[in-house]
Design a protein around this motif. Structure first.
Motif, PDB file in Angstrom:
ATOM      1  N   THR A  37      -2.658  -5.344  11.680  1.00  0.00           N
ATOM      2  CA  THR A  37      -2.776  -5.259  10.424  1.00  0.00           C
ATOM      3  C   THR A  37      -1.792  -6.391   9.845  1.00  0.00           C
ATOM      4  O   THR A  37      -2.023  -6.892   9.021  1.00  0.00           O
ATOM      5  CB  THR A  37      -2.699  -3.962  10.049  1.00  0.00           C
ATOM      6  N   ILE A  38      -0.371  -6.132  10.398  1.00  0.00           N
ATOM      7  CA  ILE A  38       0.498  -6.999   9.921  1.00  0.00           C
ATOM      8  C   ILE A  38       0.367  -8.580  10.238  1.00  0.00           C
ATOM      9  O   ILE A  38       0.482  -9.429   9.130  1.00  0.00           O
ATOM     10  CB  ILE A  38       1.837  -6.623  10.611  1.00  0.00           C
ATOM     11  N   ILE A  39      -0.316  -9.060  10.963  1.00  0.00           N
ATOM     12  CA  ILE A  39      -0.701 -10.311  11.553  1.00  0.00           C
ATOM     13  C   ILE A  39      -1.713 -10.774  10.694  1.00  0.00           C
ATOM     14  O   ILE A  39      -1.612 -11.843  10.165  1.00  0.00           O
ATOM     15  CB  ILE A  39      -0.727 -10.485  12.973  1.00  0.00           C
ATOM     16  N   LEU A  40      -2.629 -10.090  10.581  1.00  0.00           N
ATOM     17  CA  LEU A  40      -3.915 -10.520   9.880  1.00  0.00           C
ATOM     18  C   LEU A  40      -3.627 -10.543   8.386  1.00  0.00           C
ATOM     19  O   LEU A  40      -3.926 -11.520   7.722  1.00  0.00           O
ATOM     20  CB  LEU A  40      -4.946  -9.406   9.998  1.00  0.00           C
ATOM     21  N   SER A  41      -2.778  -9.444   7.766  1.00  0.00           N
ATOM     22  CA  SER A  41      -2.415  -9.498   6.432  1.00  0.00           C
ATOM     23  C   SER A  41      -1.647 -10.891   6.075  1.00  0.00           C
ATOM     24  O   SER A  41      -1.661 -11.463   4.977  1.00  0.00           O
ATOM     25  CB  SER A  41      -1.871  -8.275   5.882  1.00  0.00           C
ATOM     26  N   TYR A  42      -0.677 -10.929   7.003  1.00  0.00           N
ATOM     27  CA  TYR A  42       0.147 -12.086   6.861  1.00  0.00           C
ATOM     28  C   TYR A  42      -0.402 -13.703   6.829  1.00  0.00           C
ATOM     29  O   TYR A  42      -0.238 -14.467   6.184  1.00  0.00           O
ATOM     30  CB  TYR A  42       1.569 -12.225   8.101  1.00  0.00           C
ATOM     31  N   ILE A  43      -1.466 -13.677   7.721  1.00  0.00           N
ATOM     32  CA  ILE A  43      -2.208 -14.846   7.943  1.00  0.00           C
ATOM     33  C   ILE A  43      -3.178 -15.026   6.442  1.00  0.00           C
ATOM     34  O   ILE A  43      -3.102 -16.355   6.054  1.00  0.00           O
ATOM     35  CB  ILE A  43      -3.323 -14.889   9.237  1.00  0.00           C
ATOM     36  N   ILE A  44      -3.757 -13.968   6.117  1.00  0.00           N
ATOM     37  CA  ILE A  44      -4.516 -13.987   4.814  1.00  0.00           C
ATOM     38  C   ILE A  44      -3.605 -14.375   3.514  1.00  0.00           C
ATOM     39  O   ILE A  44      -4.088 -15.093   2.833  1.00  0.00           O
ATOM     40  CB  ILE A  44      -5.068 -12.766   4.538  1.00  0.00           C
ATOM     41  N   LEU A  72       6.120   2.174  -4.127  1.00  0.00           N
ATOM     42  CA  LEU A  72       4.856   2.707  -4.617  1.00  0.00           C
ATOM     43  C   LEU A  72       4.141   3.887  -4.132  1.00  0.00           C
ATOM     44  O   LEU A  72       3.743   4.498  -4.886  1.00  0.00           O
ATOM     45  CB  LEU A  72       3.787   1.301  -4.516  1.00  0.00           C
ATOM     46  N   LEU A  73       4.489   4.051  -2.966  1.00  0.00           N
ATOM     47  CA  LEU A  73       3.957   5.533  -2.245  1.00  0.00           C
ATOM     48  C   LEU A  73       4.771   6.677  -2.941  1.00  0.00           C
ATOM     49  O   LEU A  73       3.968   7.715  -3.032  1.00  0.00           O
ATOM     50  CB  LEU A  73       3.979   5.344  -0.797  1.00  0.00           C
ATOM     51  N   PHE A  74       5.899   6.432  -3.053  1.00  0.00           N
ATOM     52  CA  PHE A  74       6.981   7.640  -3.472  1.00  0.00           C
ATOM     53  C   PHE A  74       6.310   7.837  -4.802  1.00  0.00           C
ATOM     54  O   PHE A  74       6.420   9.042  -5.348  1.00  0.00           O
ATOM     55  CB  PHE A  74       8.421   7.168  -3.462  1.00  0.00           C
ATOM     56  N   HIS A  75       5.577   7.072  -5.451  1.00  0.00           N
ATOM     57  CA  HIS A  75       5.435   6.905  -6.767  1.00  0.00           C
ATOM     58  C   HIS A  75       4.032   7.478  -7.030  1.00  0.00           C
ATOM     59  O   HIS A  75       3.432   7.648  -7.952  1.00  0.00           O
ATOM     60  CB  HIS A  75       5.592   5.760  -7.742  1.00  0.00           C
ATOM     61  N   GLY A  76       3.097   7.492  -5.856  1.00  0.00           N
ATOM     62  CA  GLY A  76       1.847   7.940  -5.935  1.00  0.00           C
ATOM     63  C   GLY A  76       0.765   6.959  -6.052  1.00  0.00           C
ATOM     64  O   GLY A  76      -0.557   7.326  -6.300  1.00  0.00           O
ATOM     65  N   GLU A  77       1.178   5.862  -6.104  1.00  0.00           N
ATOM     66  CA  GLU A  77       0.390   4.771  -6.494  1.00  0.00           C
ATOM     67  C   GLU A  77      -0.246   4.192  -4.958  1.00  0.00           C
ATOM     68  O   GLU A  77       0.430   3.148  -4.552  1.00  0.00           O
ATOM     69  CB  GLU A  77       1.059   3.301  -7.206  1.00  0.00           C
ATOM     70  N   PHE A  78      -1.204   4.809  -4.442  1.00  0.00           N
ATOM     71  CA  PHE A  78      -1.700   4.547  -2.927  1.00  0.00           C
ATOM     72  C   PHE A  78      -2.367   3.252  -2.935  1.00  0.00           C
ATOM     73  O   PHE A  78      -2.170   2.651  -1.903  1.00  0.00           O
ATOM     74  CB  PHE A  78      -2.346   5.692  -2.528  1.00  0.00           C
ATOM     75  N   CYS A  85       7.632  -8.754   4.108  1.00  0.00           N
ATOM     76  CA  CYS A  85       7.763  -8.807   2.577  1.00  0.00           C
ATOM     77  C   CYS A  85       6.706  -7.947   1.994  1.00  0.00           C
ATOM     78  O   CYS A  85       5.366  -8.059   2.524  1.00  0.00           O
ATOM     79  CB  CYS A  85       7.416 -10.339   2.240  1.00  0.00           C
ATOM     80  N   GLY A  86       7.058  -7.116   1.263  1.00  0.00           N
ATOM     81  CA  GLY A  86       6.376  -6.096   0.618  1.00  0.00           C
ATOM     82  C   GLY A  86       6.412  -4.772   1.137  1.00  0.00           C
ATOM     83  O   GLY A  86       5.889  -3.614   0.548  1.00  0.00           O
ATOM     84  N   LEU A  87       7.026  -4.466   2.097  1.00  0.00           N
ATOM     85  CA  LEU A  87       7.146  -3.147   2.730  1.00  0.00           C
ATOM     86  C   LEU A  87       7.928  -2.314   2.068  1.00  0.00           C
ATOM     87  O   LEU A  87       7.510  -1.390   1.619  1.00  0.00           O
ATOM     88  CB  LEU A  87       7.634  -3.207   4.081  1.00  0.00           C
ATOM     89  N   GLN A  88       9.145  -2.680   1.443  1.00  0.00           N
ATOM     90  CA  GLN A  88      10.020  -1.836   0.592  1.00  0.00           C
ATOM     91  C   GLN A  88       9.299  -1.564  -0.707  1.00  0.00           C
ATOM     92  O   GLN A  88       9.192  -0.439  -1.026  1.00  0.00           O
ATOM     93  CB  GLN A  88      11.324  -2.600   0.398  1.00  0.00           C
ATOM     94  N   ARG A  89       8.723  -2.535  -1.198  1.00  0.00           N
ATOM     95  CA  ARG A  89       7.886  -2.012  -2.494  1.00  0.00           C
ATOM     96  C   ARG A  89       6.725  -1.328  -2.512  1.00  0.00           C
ATOM     97  O   ARG A  89       6.453  -0.304  -3.107  1.00  0.00           O
ATOM     98  CB  ARG A  89       7.506  -3.456  -3.293  1.00  0.00           C
ATOM     99  N   SER A  90       6.189  -1.509  -1.097  1.00  0.00           N
ATOM    100  CA  SER A  90       4.801  -0.689  -0.817  1.00  0.00           C
ATOM    101  C   SER A  90       5.428   0.809  -0.619  1.00  0.00           C
ATOM    102  O   SER A  90       4.740   1.849  -1.218  1.00  0.00           O
ATOM    103  CB  SER A  90       4.117  -1.224   0.543  1.00  0.00           C
ATOM    104  N   LYS A 118      -2.273  -2.718  -1.542  1.00  0.00           N
ATOM    105  CA  LYS A 118      -2.493  -3.937  -2.038  1.00  0.00           C
ATOM    106  C   LYS A 118      -1.069  -4.858  -1.917  1.00  0.00           C
ATOM    107  O   LYS A 118      -1.252  -5.895  -1.529  1.00  0.00           O
ATOM    108  CB  LYS A 118      -2.798  -4.082  -3.472  1.00  0.00           C
ATOM    109  N   MET A 119      -0.185  -4.017  -1.903  1.00  0.00           N
ATOM    110  CA  MET A 119       1.230  -4.737  -1.785  1.00  0.00           C
ATOM    111  C   MET A 119       1.447  -5.058  -0.264  1.00  0.00           C
ATOM    112  O   MET A 119       2.128  -6.202   0.137  1.00  0.00           O
ATOM    113  CB  MET A 119       2.236  -3.931  -2.447  1.00  0.00           C
ATOM    114  N   TYR A 120       1.248  -4.132   0.462  1.00  0.00           N
ATOM    115  CA  TYR A 120       1.462  -4.204   2.019  1.00  0.00           C
ATOM    116  C   TYR A 120       0.396  -3.409   2.819  1.00  0.00           C
ATOM    117  O   TYR A 120       0.493  -2.446   2.942  1.00  0.00           O
ATOM    118  CB  TYR A 120       2.872  -3.876   2.293  1.00  0.00           C
ATOM    119  N   PRO A 121      -0.699  -4.260   3.211  1.00  0.00           N
ATOM    120  CA  PRO A 121      -1.705  -3.447   3.713  1.00  0.00           C
ATOM    121  C   PRO A 121      -1.484  -2.442   4.976  1.00  0.00           C
ATOM    122  O   PRO A 121      -1.954  -1.801   5.561  1.00  0.00           O
ATOM    123  CB  PRO A 121      -2.745  -4.374   4.057  1.00  0.00           C
TER     124      PRO A 121
END
Length: 105
Positions: A91-98, A40-46, A32-37, A51-54
């Motif tokens: 990174t996926i597992i750690l960010s999901y746990i957090i 955001l990358l395509f719009h230059g909001e790095f 969850c958050g990968l598509q939105r991330s 923050k959306m998907y680490p």
């Protein structure tokens, strides 16, 4: 002709797929958050993309390496690929746990 795909990428928010896990069970999945991330990358909001998907940057590094490895073989390519895959999965597992810990506290 080239303008049409660029416009679709910039307006991709209208075409995002809903998360089936969230719809059925009411909680986010690890993706969850990968598509939105990516949006955001395509719009230059790095920073917002991170923050959306680490895991967006390890995934991006892995994809770039995999594509470049098709055209040029590196001596330690297998080890680099393994490291990037483990970094991405970690990174996926750690960010999901957090995320889940913050959700339930």
């Amino acid at each position: 002709m080239l303008q049409q795909p660029i416009l679709i990428l910039l307006n991709a928010k209208n075409y995002m797929l809903p998360c089936l896990n969230k719809r059925l069970f009411g909680i986010d999945c690890p993706g969850c958050g990968l598509q939105r991330s990516v949006h955001l990358l395509f719009h230059g909001e790095f920073l917002a993309a991170f923050k959306m998907y680490p895991a967006i940057y390890p995934i991006l590094a892995l994809l770039i390496f995999l594509v470049s490895n098709i055209f040029m073989k590196l001596k330690y390519g297998h080890q680099i690929k393994l490291f990037l895959m483990l970094l991405t999965a970690g990174t996926i597992i750690l960010s999901y746990i957090i995320k889940m810990n913050n959700l339930f506290t």
